[in-house]
Design a protein around this motif. Structure first.
Motif, PDB file in Angstrom:
ATOM      1  N   UNK A   1       0.843  -1.206   0.000  1.00 18.84           N
ATOM      2  CA  UNK A   1       0.000   0.000   0.000  1.00 18.84           C
ATOM      3  C   UNK A   1       0.873   1.249   0.000  1.00 18.84           C
ATOM      4  N   UNK A   2       1.944   1.188   0.777  1.00 18.77           N
ATOM      5  CA  UNK A   2       2.864   2.316   0.863  1.00 18.77           C
ATOM      6  C   UNK A   2       3.550   2.579  -0.485  1.00 18.77           C
ATOM      7  N   UNK A   3       3.996   1.502  -1.129  1.00 25.43           N
ATOM      8  CA  UNK A   3       4.654   1.657  -2.437  1.00 25.43           C
ATOM      9  C   UNK A   3       3.673   2.227  -3.442  1.00 25.43           C
ATOM     10  N   UNK A   4       2.449   1.781  -3.341  1.00 23.54           N
ATOM     11  CA  UNK A   4       1.425   2.255  -4.269  1.00 23.54           C
ATOM     12  C   UNK A   4       1.220   3.766  -4.103  1.00 23.54           C
ATOM     13  N   UNK A   5       1.154   4.212  -2.862  1.00 19.52           N
ATOM     14  CA  UNK A   5       1.009   5.651  -2.616  1.00 19.52           C
ATOM     15  C   UNK A   5       2.202   6.410  -3.178  1.00 19.52           C
ATOM     16  N   UNK A   6       3.401   5.844  -2.994  1.00 24.55           N
ATOM     17  CA  UNK A   6       4.605   6.518  -3.462  1.00 24.55           C
ATOM     18  C   UNK A   6       4.625   6.658  -4.981  1.00 24.55           C
TER      19      UNK A   6
ATOM     20  N   UNK B   1      -5.088 -12.506 -15.541  1.00 24.36           N
ATOM     21  CA  UNK B   1      -6.247 -12.208 -14.703  1.00 24.36           C
ATOM     22  C   UNK B   1      -5.834 -11.436 -13.448  1.00 24.36           C
ATOM     23  N   UNK B   2      -4.702 -11.804 -12.874  1.00 25.98           N
ATOM     24  CA  UNK B   2      -4.200 -11.082 -11.707  1.00 25.98           C
ATOM     25  C   UNK B   2      -3.983  -9.614 -12.064  1.00 25.98           C
ATOM     26  N   UNK B   3      -3.336  -9.399 -13.180  1.00 24.29           N
ATOM     27  CA  UNK B   3      -3.002  -8.044 -13.609  1.00 24.29           C
ATOM     28  C   UNK B   3      -4.255  -7.239 -13.933  1.00 24.29           C
ATOM     29  N   UNK B   4      -5.164  -7.841 -14.672  1.00 21.58           N
ATOM     30  CA  UNK B   4      -6.352  -7.124 -15.130  1.00 21.58           C
ATOM     31  C   UNK B   4      -7.334  -6.864 -13.987  1.00 21.58           C
ATOM     32  N   UNK B   5      -7.167  -7.581 -12.883  1.00 23.68           N
ATOM     33  CA  UNK B   5      -8.083  -7.362 -11.760  1.00 23.68           C
ATOM     34  C   UNK B   5      -7.586  -6.248 -10.842  1.00 23.68           C
ATOM     35  N   UNK B   6      -6.384  -5.728 -11.091  1.00 28.47           N
ATOM     36  CA  UNK B   6      -5.914  -4.588 -10.310  1.00 28.47           C
ATOM     37  C   UNK B   6      -6.664  -3.341 -10.783  1.00 28.47           C
ATOM     38  N   UNK B   7      -7.420  -2.686  -9.876  1.00 27.54           N
ATOM     39  CA  UNK B   7      -8.211  -1.515 -10.322  1.00 27.54           C
ATOM     40  C   UNK B   7      -7.349  -0.457 -11.008  1.00 27.54           C
ATOM     41  N   UNK B   8      -6.091  -0.345 -10.599  1.00 25.89           N
ATOM     42  CA  UNK B   8      -5.226   0.658 -11.229  1.00 25.89           C
ATOM     43  C   UNK B   8      -4.883   0.332 -12.676  1.00 25.89           C
TER      44      UNK B   8
ATOM     45  N   UNK C   1      -7.055  -0.353 -14.900  1.00 27.13           N
ATOM     46  CA  UNK C   1      -8.021   0.546 -15.539  1.00 27.13           C
ATOM     47  C   UNK C   1      -8.195   0.258 -17.027  1.00 27.13           C
ATOM     48  N   UNK C   2      -8.343  -1.023 -17.352  1.00 26.15           N
ATOM     49  CA  UNK C   2      -8.466  -1.452 -18.754  1.00 26.15           C
ATOM     50  C   UNK C   2      -7.312  -0.938 -19.618  1.00 26.15           C
ATOM     51  N   UNK C   3      -6.180  -0.790 -18.994  1.00 28.87           N
ATOM     52  CA  UNK C   3      -4.968  -0.440 -19.747  1.00 28.87           C
ATOM     53  C   UNK C   3      -4.636   1.034 -19.763  1.00 28.87           C
ATOM     54  N   UNK C   4      -5.540   1.864 -19.236  1.00 34.36           N
ATOM     55  CA  UNK C   4      -5.313   3.311 -19.315  1.00 34.36           C
ATOM     56  C   UNK C   4      -4.810   3.837 -17.979  1.00 34.36           C
ATOM     57  N   UNK C   5      -3.575   3.491 -17.661  1.00 36.53           N
ATOM     58  CA  UNK C   5      -2.979   3.894 -16.385  1.00 36.53           C
ATOM     59  C   UNK C   5      -1.836   4.870 -16.579  1.00 36.53           C
ATOM     60  N   UNK C   6      -1.478   5.159 -17.830  1.00 39.21           N
ATOM     61  CA  UNK C   6      -0.319   6.031 -18.051  1.00 39.21           C
ATOM     62  C   UNK C   6      -0.629   7.419 -17.496  1.00 39.21           C
ATOM     63  N   UNK C   7       0.296   7.979 -16.750  1.00 34.37           N
ATOM     64  CA  UNK C   7       0.072   9.273 -16.129  1.00 34.37           C
ATOM     65  C   UNK C   7      -0.581   9.152 -14.762  1.00 34.37           C
ATOM     66  N   UNK C   8      -1.146   7.987 -14.453  1.00 34.72           N
ATOM     67  CA  UNK C   8      -1.748   7.760 -13.135  1.00 34.72           C
ATOM     68  C   UNK C   8      -0.911   6.773 -12.340  1.00 34.72           C
ATOM     69  N   UNK C   9      -1.553   6.076 -11.418  1.00 28.54           N
ATOM     70  CA  UNK C   9      -0.836   5.053 -10.654  1.00 28.54           C
ATOM     71  C   UNK C   9      -0.814   3.771 -11.481  1.00 28.54           C
ATOM     72  N   UNK C  10       0.354   3.228 -11.772  1.00 27.68           N
ATOM     73  CA  UNK C  10       0.392   1.980 -12.546  1.00 27.68           C
ATOM     74  C   UNK C  10      -0.128   0.809 -11.714  1.00 27.68           C
ATOM     75  N   UNK C  11      -0.515  -0.269 -12.364  1.00 28.97           N
ATOM     76  CA  UNK C  11      -1.038  -1.442 -11.631  1.00 28.97           C
ATOM     77  C   UNK C  11       0.093  -2.192 -10.946  1.00 28.97           C
ATOM     78  N   UNK C  12       0.663  -1.522  -9.953  1.00 28.52           N
ATOM     79  CA  UNK C  12       1.873  -2.028  -9.302  1.00 28.52           C
ATOM     80  C   UNK C  12       1.647  -3.400  -8.652  1.00 28.52           C
ATOM     81  N   UNK C  13       0.608  -3.493  -7.854  1.00 32.96           N
ATOM     82  CA  UNK C  13       0.385  -4.737  -7.108  1.00 32.96           C
ATOM     83  C   UNK C  13       0.076  -5.887  -8.063  1.00 32.96           C
ATOM     84  N   UNK C  14      -0.842  -5.621  -9.004  1.00 32.79           N
ATOM     85  CA  UNK C  14      -1.211  -6.667  -9.961  1.00 32.79           C
ATOM     86  C   UNK C  14      -0.023  -7.132 -10.770  1.00 32.79           C
TER      87      UNK C  14
END
Lengths: 411, 411
Positions: B18-23, B222-229, B231-244
């Motif tokens: 969670x901490x890494x995700x915030x960072x 499936x693990x990757x695509x289930x990470x809300x971040x 976002x159907x592939x549109x994460x550039x500029x936002x938080x990347x799907x780090x955990x997934x």
């Protein structure tokens, strides 16, 4: 300019997951909470159950079912241990006509012959089908344990089962029988209570968990624990970790059978491939995951998965559990010493196509037992194509080996 | 009453994620965006690249690196294909002194001998190390493709590479060489352009993806695509799907090597076991996942993972790609027909401990080639303990086989 290269891919599987998650919010209780398989309930009170890793349960209950009749001298009992996800409902009976998980293996004339034996099957401690586990109410607090449940081991699970045997007045079992995680339990029962186990059957199991198996289970746990709805285990009453649980429980148990059954067939070969489940093997796994995740408690999966990782019959590991150092010396001699109490007639079954518990692990069990002086070790290696699930399916080859071992007259 | 059974377990690994995700929120660009390995850039413009599944790229670029000198008659070129996650940086050179992914295999006197050959390695189409892929800017829209990138196949990847060869004026390769996903590409190159491939080397690959491999990759996706971040592939500029991404890329490539290296050792055996990474094998996997997920684009992983699943050299599958039906008839004869163009000298290497691409799949390649009439098939099965990664590590056995095949004088 809406050229082909600008078309957004569609992800119906992601939409579906989100929809299911919304539907679960404030929805019905999970299925496992409503499962009453016609089991009996054993309540242990009095002495707390002290557990290997320092925790304890002031009281606990075990759900169990039985088949056949206990002989007057109580000498014909067989304790059947289940795999991780199974309930005590191994076979249909008057209180519950639904087929059990070993339906064809239990009954008159069957491998576990109810004309001869009294079969007992429990939902294991830590499970979610009637026995005390993380989803149970903690009598001390009136709330569900969740991740306040103590860490538990295969040995703890077996000790709880033997409390039930005490309660039933059964001193010595005709046999302890189990496959997969149940095969770890039958080994643990034989090592812990050698004088109470007449014969041993361990199928598709291992004497200690190996790095590859730990790696697989580690990944499953990480998937589950990374679902925000898991909430460090405190999801009861809220939205359960549906997505994490679904994906965590996508197992890939077989190889050769999948080759024949699914090959490279697609679920709809008139459409272009998509990122969502597309090949038949994918829709199959997707469906299996969806089904299982609604029927099983996520915290039970975590605790029991970890208990499997920690399983190690090595002498030093067994001792260290008690004095709180848990690493085992990686030494075959150490394992042989730990298995030395197991001198009863033992059947070890392994399946060549098993990817979860590779057959060299069953060979390791047989070799260590023999080196520990056990002169009645039978080891069969099966060429079945169903991988780890063979024990659930192949009543012909697995069943015959089990029946032979249980009924063979020993000089 | 704060008894042992009421203690809340701790989950430092979940807190850390969670901490890494915030960072990562609004933090630096991902590492792969900053990777410039000293590569050359080939820009393809003019005819669009029409792709197997109906998409097209009006233009694309490939990052590539070379070693050795191209002979005057351009007869000494070797095209080296990479695995899924590798860049074009196979070996250090003047523009980039960092060790490459096949550092010890390339150089004067080495298996790919730069005194004799001109080695070309590309970052594959769909990747994220300089070549056009989902994280690239779509020149038509000025935005990143994300999941508007067209579905691509191994054949598409190879066609793009041969555009580069055209550009370099190389008509015929001395050899096409690759391992893992690169071994699929070298096979595809030989099947698509048999007259342009002098010799073929395919290591730890397969002629068609099998259900077990598809199952593993399906789970990762499936693990990757289930990470809300995600976002159907549109994460550039936002938080990347780090955990997934981290969990998706926990691979479990080896077996026997892990046994020796990790066994059942724990990272700290003075503390009680926890649900978070605990055994050394777990902390190792955790670290590997963390490292890789920051260095690779999640969408590239999805597209290339799916391209591997769809890989099938069967004749009907190759034809159906063109007329938009993609299921293959599950028939060895069909596969043999599809591999019939591959008549050049071929080296097939497999590793007995490989769990991702089991050695029977390399045996299948060799058998089909022989049945298709190829009289110059060499098939070695290695007993190395490093599983699928053997090709990256074992320069002694893998290297010698490669060198021998490339330099052997043929009558």
């Amino acid at each position: 300019m809406a050229s082909a290269e600008q078309q957004q891919l569609e992800f119906p599987c992601v939409d579906l997951l989100a929809e299911r998650q919304r539907a679960l919010d404030g929805g019905p209780e999970p299925a496992y909470d409503r499962v009453v398989t016609g089991y009996e309930l054993f309540r242990h009170q009095g002495d707390p159950l002290r557990m290997d890793h320092g925790g304890q349960l002031a009281e606990f209950q075990l759900a169990y079912e039985t088949w056949g009749r206990l002989a007057a001298d109580k000498s014909n009992a067989i304790l059947l241990h289940t795999g991780l996800s199974a309930s005590s409902h191994a076979r249909s009976h008057a209180k519950n006509a639904a087929a059990g998980w070993w339906e064809k293996f239990i009954g008159p004339g069957r491998p576990l012959d109810t004309d001869k034996f009294f079969i007992i099957c429990t939902n294991m401690l830590g499970g979610c089908y009637g026995s005390t586990g993380p989803s149970s109410i903690n009598p001390v607090t009136g709330e569900r344990y969740a991740t306040r449940f103590p860490m538990l081991t295969i040995f703890d699970i077996v000790r709880a089962q033997f409390c039930l045997l005490d309660h039933l007045g059964i001193g010595r079992l005709h046999a302890s029988v189990g496959a997969s995680m149940g095969g770890m339990q039958s080994l643990a029962a034989a090592a812990l209570f050698p004088e109470r186990v007449g014969r041993l059957i361990t199928i598709s199991a291992c004497a200690r968990s190996h790095p590859y198996s730990i790696a697989l289970r580690h990944t499953q746990r990480q998937v589950l624990m990374s679902d925000p709805n898991w909430n460090k285990g405190h999801y009861y009453g809220g939205i359960p970790p549906h997505i994490g649980m679904k994906i965590a429980t996508i197992t890939y148990r077989s190889g050769p059978e999948w080759e024949r059954r699914f090959g490279r067939k697609r679920s709809d070969d008139t459409i272009e491939p998509t990122m969502c489940p597309d090949f038949l093997i994918e829709t199959y796994l997707d469906h299996q995951g969806e089904r299982f995740c609604l029927q099983y408690d996520a915290n039970s999966l975590l605790y029991l998965s970890k208990a499997m990782d920690m399983f190690d019959l090595s002498a030093s590991a067994q001792q260290r559990v008690n004095d709180k150092r848990h690493s085992s010396v990686d030494d075959l001699a150490d394992l042989i010493r730990g298995m030395a109490p197991i001198q009863m007639p033992t059947l070890v079954l392994g399946v060549q196509s098993d990817l979860l518990f590779p057959h060299w692990q069953q060979r390791e069990i047989a070799q260590c037992l023999r080196k520990a002086g056990n002169r009645m070790v039978t080891h069969y290696e099966l060429d079945a194509i169903y991988g780890h699930d063979t024990f659930l399916i192949d009543v012909v080859t697995v069943g015959a080996a089990v029946k032979g071992h249980l009924e063979n007259q020993l000089a």
